[in-house]
Design a protein around this motif. Structure first.
Motif, mmCIF file in Angstrom:
data_model
loop_
_atom_site.group_PDB
_atom_site.id
_atom_site.type_symbol
_atom_site.label_atom_id
_atom_site.label_comp_id
_atom_site.label_asym_id
_atom_site.label_seq_id
_atom_site.Cartn_x
_atom_site.Cartn_y
_atom_site.Cartn_z
ATOM 1 N N ASN A 304 0.827 -1.210 0.000
ATOM 2 C CA ASN A 304 0.000 0.000 0.000
ATOM 3 C C ASN A 304 0.863 1.263 0.000
ATOM 4 O OD1 ASN A 304 -2.234 -1.628 0.018
ATOM 5 N ND2 ASN A 304 -2.653 -1.395 2.202
ATOM 6 N N ALA A 305 1.971 1.223 0.728
ATOM 7 C CA ALA A 305 2.864 2.383 0.765
ATOM 8 C C ALA A 305 3.570 2.587 -0.569
ATOM 9 C CB ALA A 305 3.888 2.212 1.882
ATOM 10 N N LEU A 306 3.828 1.488 -1.262
ATOM 11 C CA LEU A 306 4.503 1.556 -2.557
ATOM 12 C C LEU A 306 3.606 2.159 -3.628
ATOM 13 C CD1 LEU A 306 7.198 0.697 -3.940
ATOM 14 C CD2 LEU A 306 6.068 -1.487 -4.512
ATOM 15 N N GLY A 307 2.308 2.018 -3.439
ATOM 16 C CA GLY A 307 1.369 2.521 -4.441
ATOM 17 C C GLY A 307 1.459 1.710 -5.714
ATOM 18 N N ALA A 308 1.459 2.384 -6.829
ATOM 19 C CA ALA A 308 1.472 1.689 -8.114
ATOM 20 C C ALA A 308 2.877 1.269 -8.536
ATOM 21 C CB ALA A 308 0.853 2.573 -9.186
ATOM 22 N N GLY A 309 3.852 1.458 -7.660
ATOM 23 C CA GLY A 309 5.213 1.060 -8.003
ATOM 24 C C GLY A 309 5.359 -0.442 -8.114
ATOM 25 N N ALA A 310 6.462 -0.882 -8.696
ATOM 26 C CA ALA A 310 6.689 -2.308 -8.927
ATOM 27 C C ALA A 310 7.305 -2.951 -7.683
ATOM 28 C CB ALA A 310 7.612 -2.505 -10.110
ATOM 29 N N PRO A 311 6.680 -3.995 -7.110
ATOM 30 C CA PRO A 311 7.265 -4.685 -5.963
ATOM 31 C C PRO A 311 8.657 -5.246 -6.257
ATOM 32 C CG PRO A 311 4.978 -5.331 -6.263
ATOM 33 C CD PRO A 311 5.367 -4.527 -7.464
ATOM 34 N N THR A 312 8.936 -5.519 -7.526
ATOM 35 C CA THR A 312 10.239 -6.082 -7.896
ATOM 36 C C THR A 312 11.380 -5.127 -7.566
ATOM 37 O OG1 THR A 312 9.844 -5.232 -10.129
ATOM 38 C CG2 THR A 312 9.364 -7.560 -9.731
ATOM 39 N N ASP A 313 11.099 -3.828 -7.485
ATOM 40 C CA ASP A 313 12.147 -2.837 -7.248
ATOM 41 C C ASP A 313 12.186 -2.350 -5.794
ATOM 42 O OD1 ASP A 313 12.757 -2.973 -9.968
ATOM 43 O OD2 ASP A 313 11.262 -1.446 -10.462
ATOM 44 N N SER A 314 11.345 -2.952 -4.941
ATOM 45 C CA SER A 314 11.294 -2.523 -3.547
ATOM 46 C C SER A 314 12.288 -3.323 -2.706
ATOM 47 C CB SER A 314 9.882 -2.702 -2.985
ATOM 48 O OG SER A 314 9.868 -2.538 -1.584
ATOM 49 N N VAL A 315 13.295 -2.650 -2.165
ATOM 50 C CA VAL A 315 14.284 -3.324 -1.321
ATOM 51 C C VAL A 315 13.616 -3.907 -0.079
ATOM 52 C CG1 VAL A 315 16.370 -2.980 0.065
ATOM 53 C CG2 VAL A 315 16.136 -1.835 -2.155
ATOM 54 N N GLU A 316 12.688 -3.152 0.509
ATOM 55 C CA GLU A 316 12.035 -3.600 1.739
ATOM 56 C C GLU A 316 11.185 -4.850 1.503
ATOM 57 O OE1 GLU A 316 12.001 -0.541 0.556
ATOM 58 O OE2 GLU A 316 13.241 0.537 2.039
ATOM 59 N N LEU A 317 10.413 -4.850 0.428
ATOM 60 C CA LEU A 317 9.555 -6.006 0.153
ATOM 61 C C LEU A 317 10.385 -7.225 -0.231
ATOM 62 C CD1 LEU A 317 6.554 -4.380 -1.765
ATOM 63 C CD2 LEU A 317 6.623 -5.171 0.612
ATOM 64 N N ARG A 318 11.449 -7.032 -0.968
ATOM 65 C CA ARG A 318 12.320 -8.155 -1.335
ATOM 66 C C ARG A 318 12.972 -8.745 -0.084
ATOM 67 N NH1 ARG A 318 14.235 -8.175 -6.921
ATOM 68 N NH2 ARG A 318 16.198 -9.001 -6.146
ATOM 69 N N ARG A 319 13.415 -7.882 0.824
ATOM 70 C CA ARG A 319 14.018 -8.379 2.059
ATOM 71 C C ARG A 319 12.977 -9.147 2.890
ATOM 72 N NH1 ARG A 319 15.277 -3.839 4.310
ATOM 73 N NH2 ARG A 319 17.313 -3.673 3.290
ATOM 74 N N LEU A 320 11.772 -8.605 2.935
ATOM 75 C CA LEU A 320 10.694 -9.266 3.684
ATOM 76 C C LEU A 320 10.450 -10.674 3.161
ATOM 77 C CD1 LEU A 320 8.283 -9.069 5.735
ATOM 78 C CD2 LEU A 320 6.912 -8.262 3.790
ATOM 79 N N ILE A 321 10.373 -10.834 1.831
ATOM 80 C CA ILE A 321 10.121 -12.143 1.230
ATOM 81 C C ILE A 321 11.290 -13.087 1.486
ATOM 82 C CG2 ILE A 321 9.797 -13.365 -0.960
ATOM 83 C CD1 ILE A 321 7.317 -11.862 0.023
ATOM 84 N N GLY A 322 12.504 -12.611 1.311
ATOM 85 C CA GLY A 322 13.670 -13.458 1.526
ATOM 86 C C GLY A 322 13.775 -13.922 2.962
#
Length: 376
Positions: A304-322
């Motif tokens: 939600n904070a990222l908005g329409a941005g691509a999750p693939t480019d989010s350092v925070e979301l990538r770290r969360l998944i890993g």
């Protein structure tokens, strides 16, 4: 066993990110008694009859052996008669290892067809009598229709088609024992809803109580939101796959980047996303581990904070998944274990969660067709 493994290998079934407890909890609320390896409704009729026959003069290991033999003979007869849609043991025949009773035992107890919380070896012996004897028909532990005199030879003709009496009986059992569920609601309507929908939230639920509509809404939004997490995980695996110069899967990272772009559009175009009250979801599952709840909340807040941005480019979301995959799988993490990475075939839990709808819709369709035989 290969058939059983194949059922568990459907897209969306694998739990790489440790959300299976929520997924299964929602499925249990929607479709009590139904599991991902069930296939046809008539097994709920046939299994009790085989055990009633087996219990004549037998108990313990002898009863289990007799019921085992009866089930294998019925499966073989069904296969030879061409009734193969939904047949457990379609390939193995009488040599199948996982019998229908194993797959349906919990359902039999959930619907109070089996009145006792017991295992097959603890079922009581009954005296030798005709199959329609009152002691068998009305006595414990089974609450079921009396088996016809032609059972089990008639299965080759009837197959998995429910008679009107069988369909009515099954509908009653499920409605009475599963009050408040989507399963009971659909079966209690004067006319069965159109079941030919891909997702359970596409059903016409205008007549459903608000509490049930809220449950379906939570299910849909949880599925939508967490599908993005599953896609990002597969994107990250695809990147690692390419870094290791593995080539059996062609351009996986690009594939999942495009999938995530499409998912993001679906997510932000959904009218209920901005107003979803997630606290309603957690009230349903007070025993969910705090780490699991925190992961889900952090993922959705991050998206939600990222908005329409691509999750693939989010350092925070990538770290969360890993971090979550390693927390869930440890040394077997595909993102850190090259051996596991080499076993990847291009998708791991990448499908949208379906909460056993494919299995439930088949069982509901079987009952609906049986009811239609009598113009019900």
């Amino acid at each position: 066993m290969r058939e059983l493994v194949a059922l568990f290998s459907e897209p969306g079934t694998l739990d790489n990110l440790g959300i299976g407890q929520i997924r299964d909890g929602l499925a249990d609320l929607l479709f009590p008694g139904i599991s991902t390896v069930q296939t046809r409704a008539r097994y709920l009729v046939l299994i009790p009859w085989t055990f009633q026959r087996a219990a004549l003069g037998k108990s313990g290991a002898a009863l289990v052996k007799a019921a085992d033999r009866e089930q294998r003979e019925i499966l073989l007869a069904l296969r030879e008669a061409g009734h193969t849609q939904g047949l457990i043991g379609r390939v193995a025949g009488a040599a199948v290892r996982v019998l229908p009773s194993t797959i349906y035992w919990n359902a039999l107890q959930t619907y109070k067809i089996l009145r006792q919380d017991t295992r097959p070896q603890h079922l009581p012996q009954t005296r030798k009598a005709a199959s329609n004897d009152d002691e068998i028909r009305d006595g414990l532990p089974w609450s079921t229709l009396p088996p016809p005199e032609s059972f089990p030879t008639d299965v080759t003709e009837q197959g998995f088609d429910l008679s009107a009496a069988e369909a009515n009986w099954l509908r009653e059992r499920m409605v009475v024992t599963c009050e408040g569920s989507l399963l009971a609601h659909l079966l209690s309507q004067p006319t069965m809803a159109d079941l030919d929908v891909h997702n359970l939230w596409d059903l016409d639920l205008d007549a459903a109580p608000q509490k049930l509509r809220d449950l379906v809404e939570d299910t849909e939004l949880f599925s939508l939101a967490l599908h993005g997490a599953a896609l990002l995980y597969n994107f990250m695996v695809g990147e690692a796959y390419e870094r290791h110069e593995l080539t059996s899967v062609e351009a996986p990272a690009q594939h999942y980047r495009e999938e995530l772009e499409q998912w993001s559009a679906r997510y932000w175009n959904h009218p209920l996303v901005p107003t979803w009250d997630r606290s309603r979801l957690w009230r349903r599952f007070p025993a969910i581990p705090s780490r699991t709840q925190q992961f889900v909340e952090t993922w959705i807040d991050g998206v939600n904070a990222l908005g329409a941005g691509a999750p693939t480019d989010s350092v925070e979301l990538r770290r969360l998944i890993g971090d979550r995959e390693f927390q869930n799988k440890g040394a077997q993490s595909r993102l850190t274990n090259e051996k596991q990475l080499r076993l990847w075939q291009g998708a791991s839990g990448a499908g949208r969660l379906q909460f056993r709808w494919p299995q439930a819709s088949q069982i509901l369709s079987d009952i609906s067709e049986g009811l239609n035989h009598a113009g019900a």
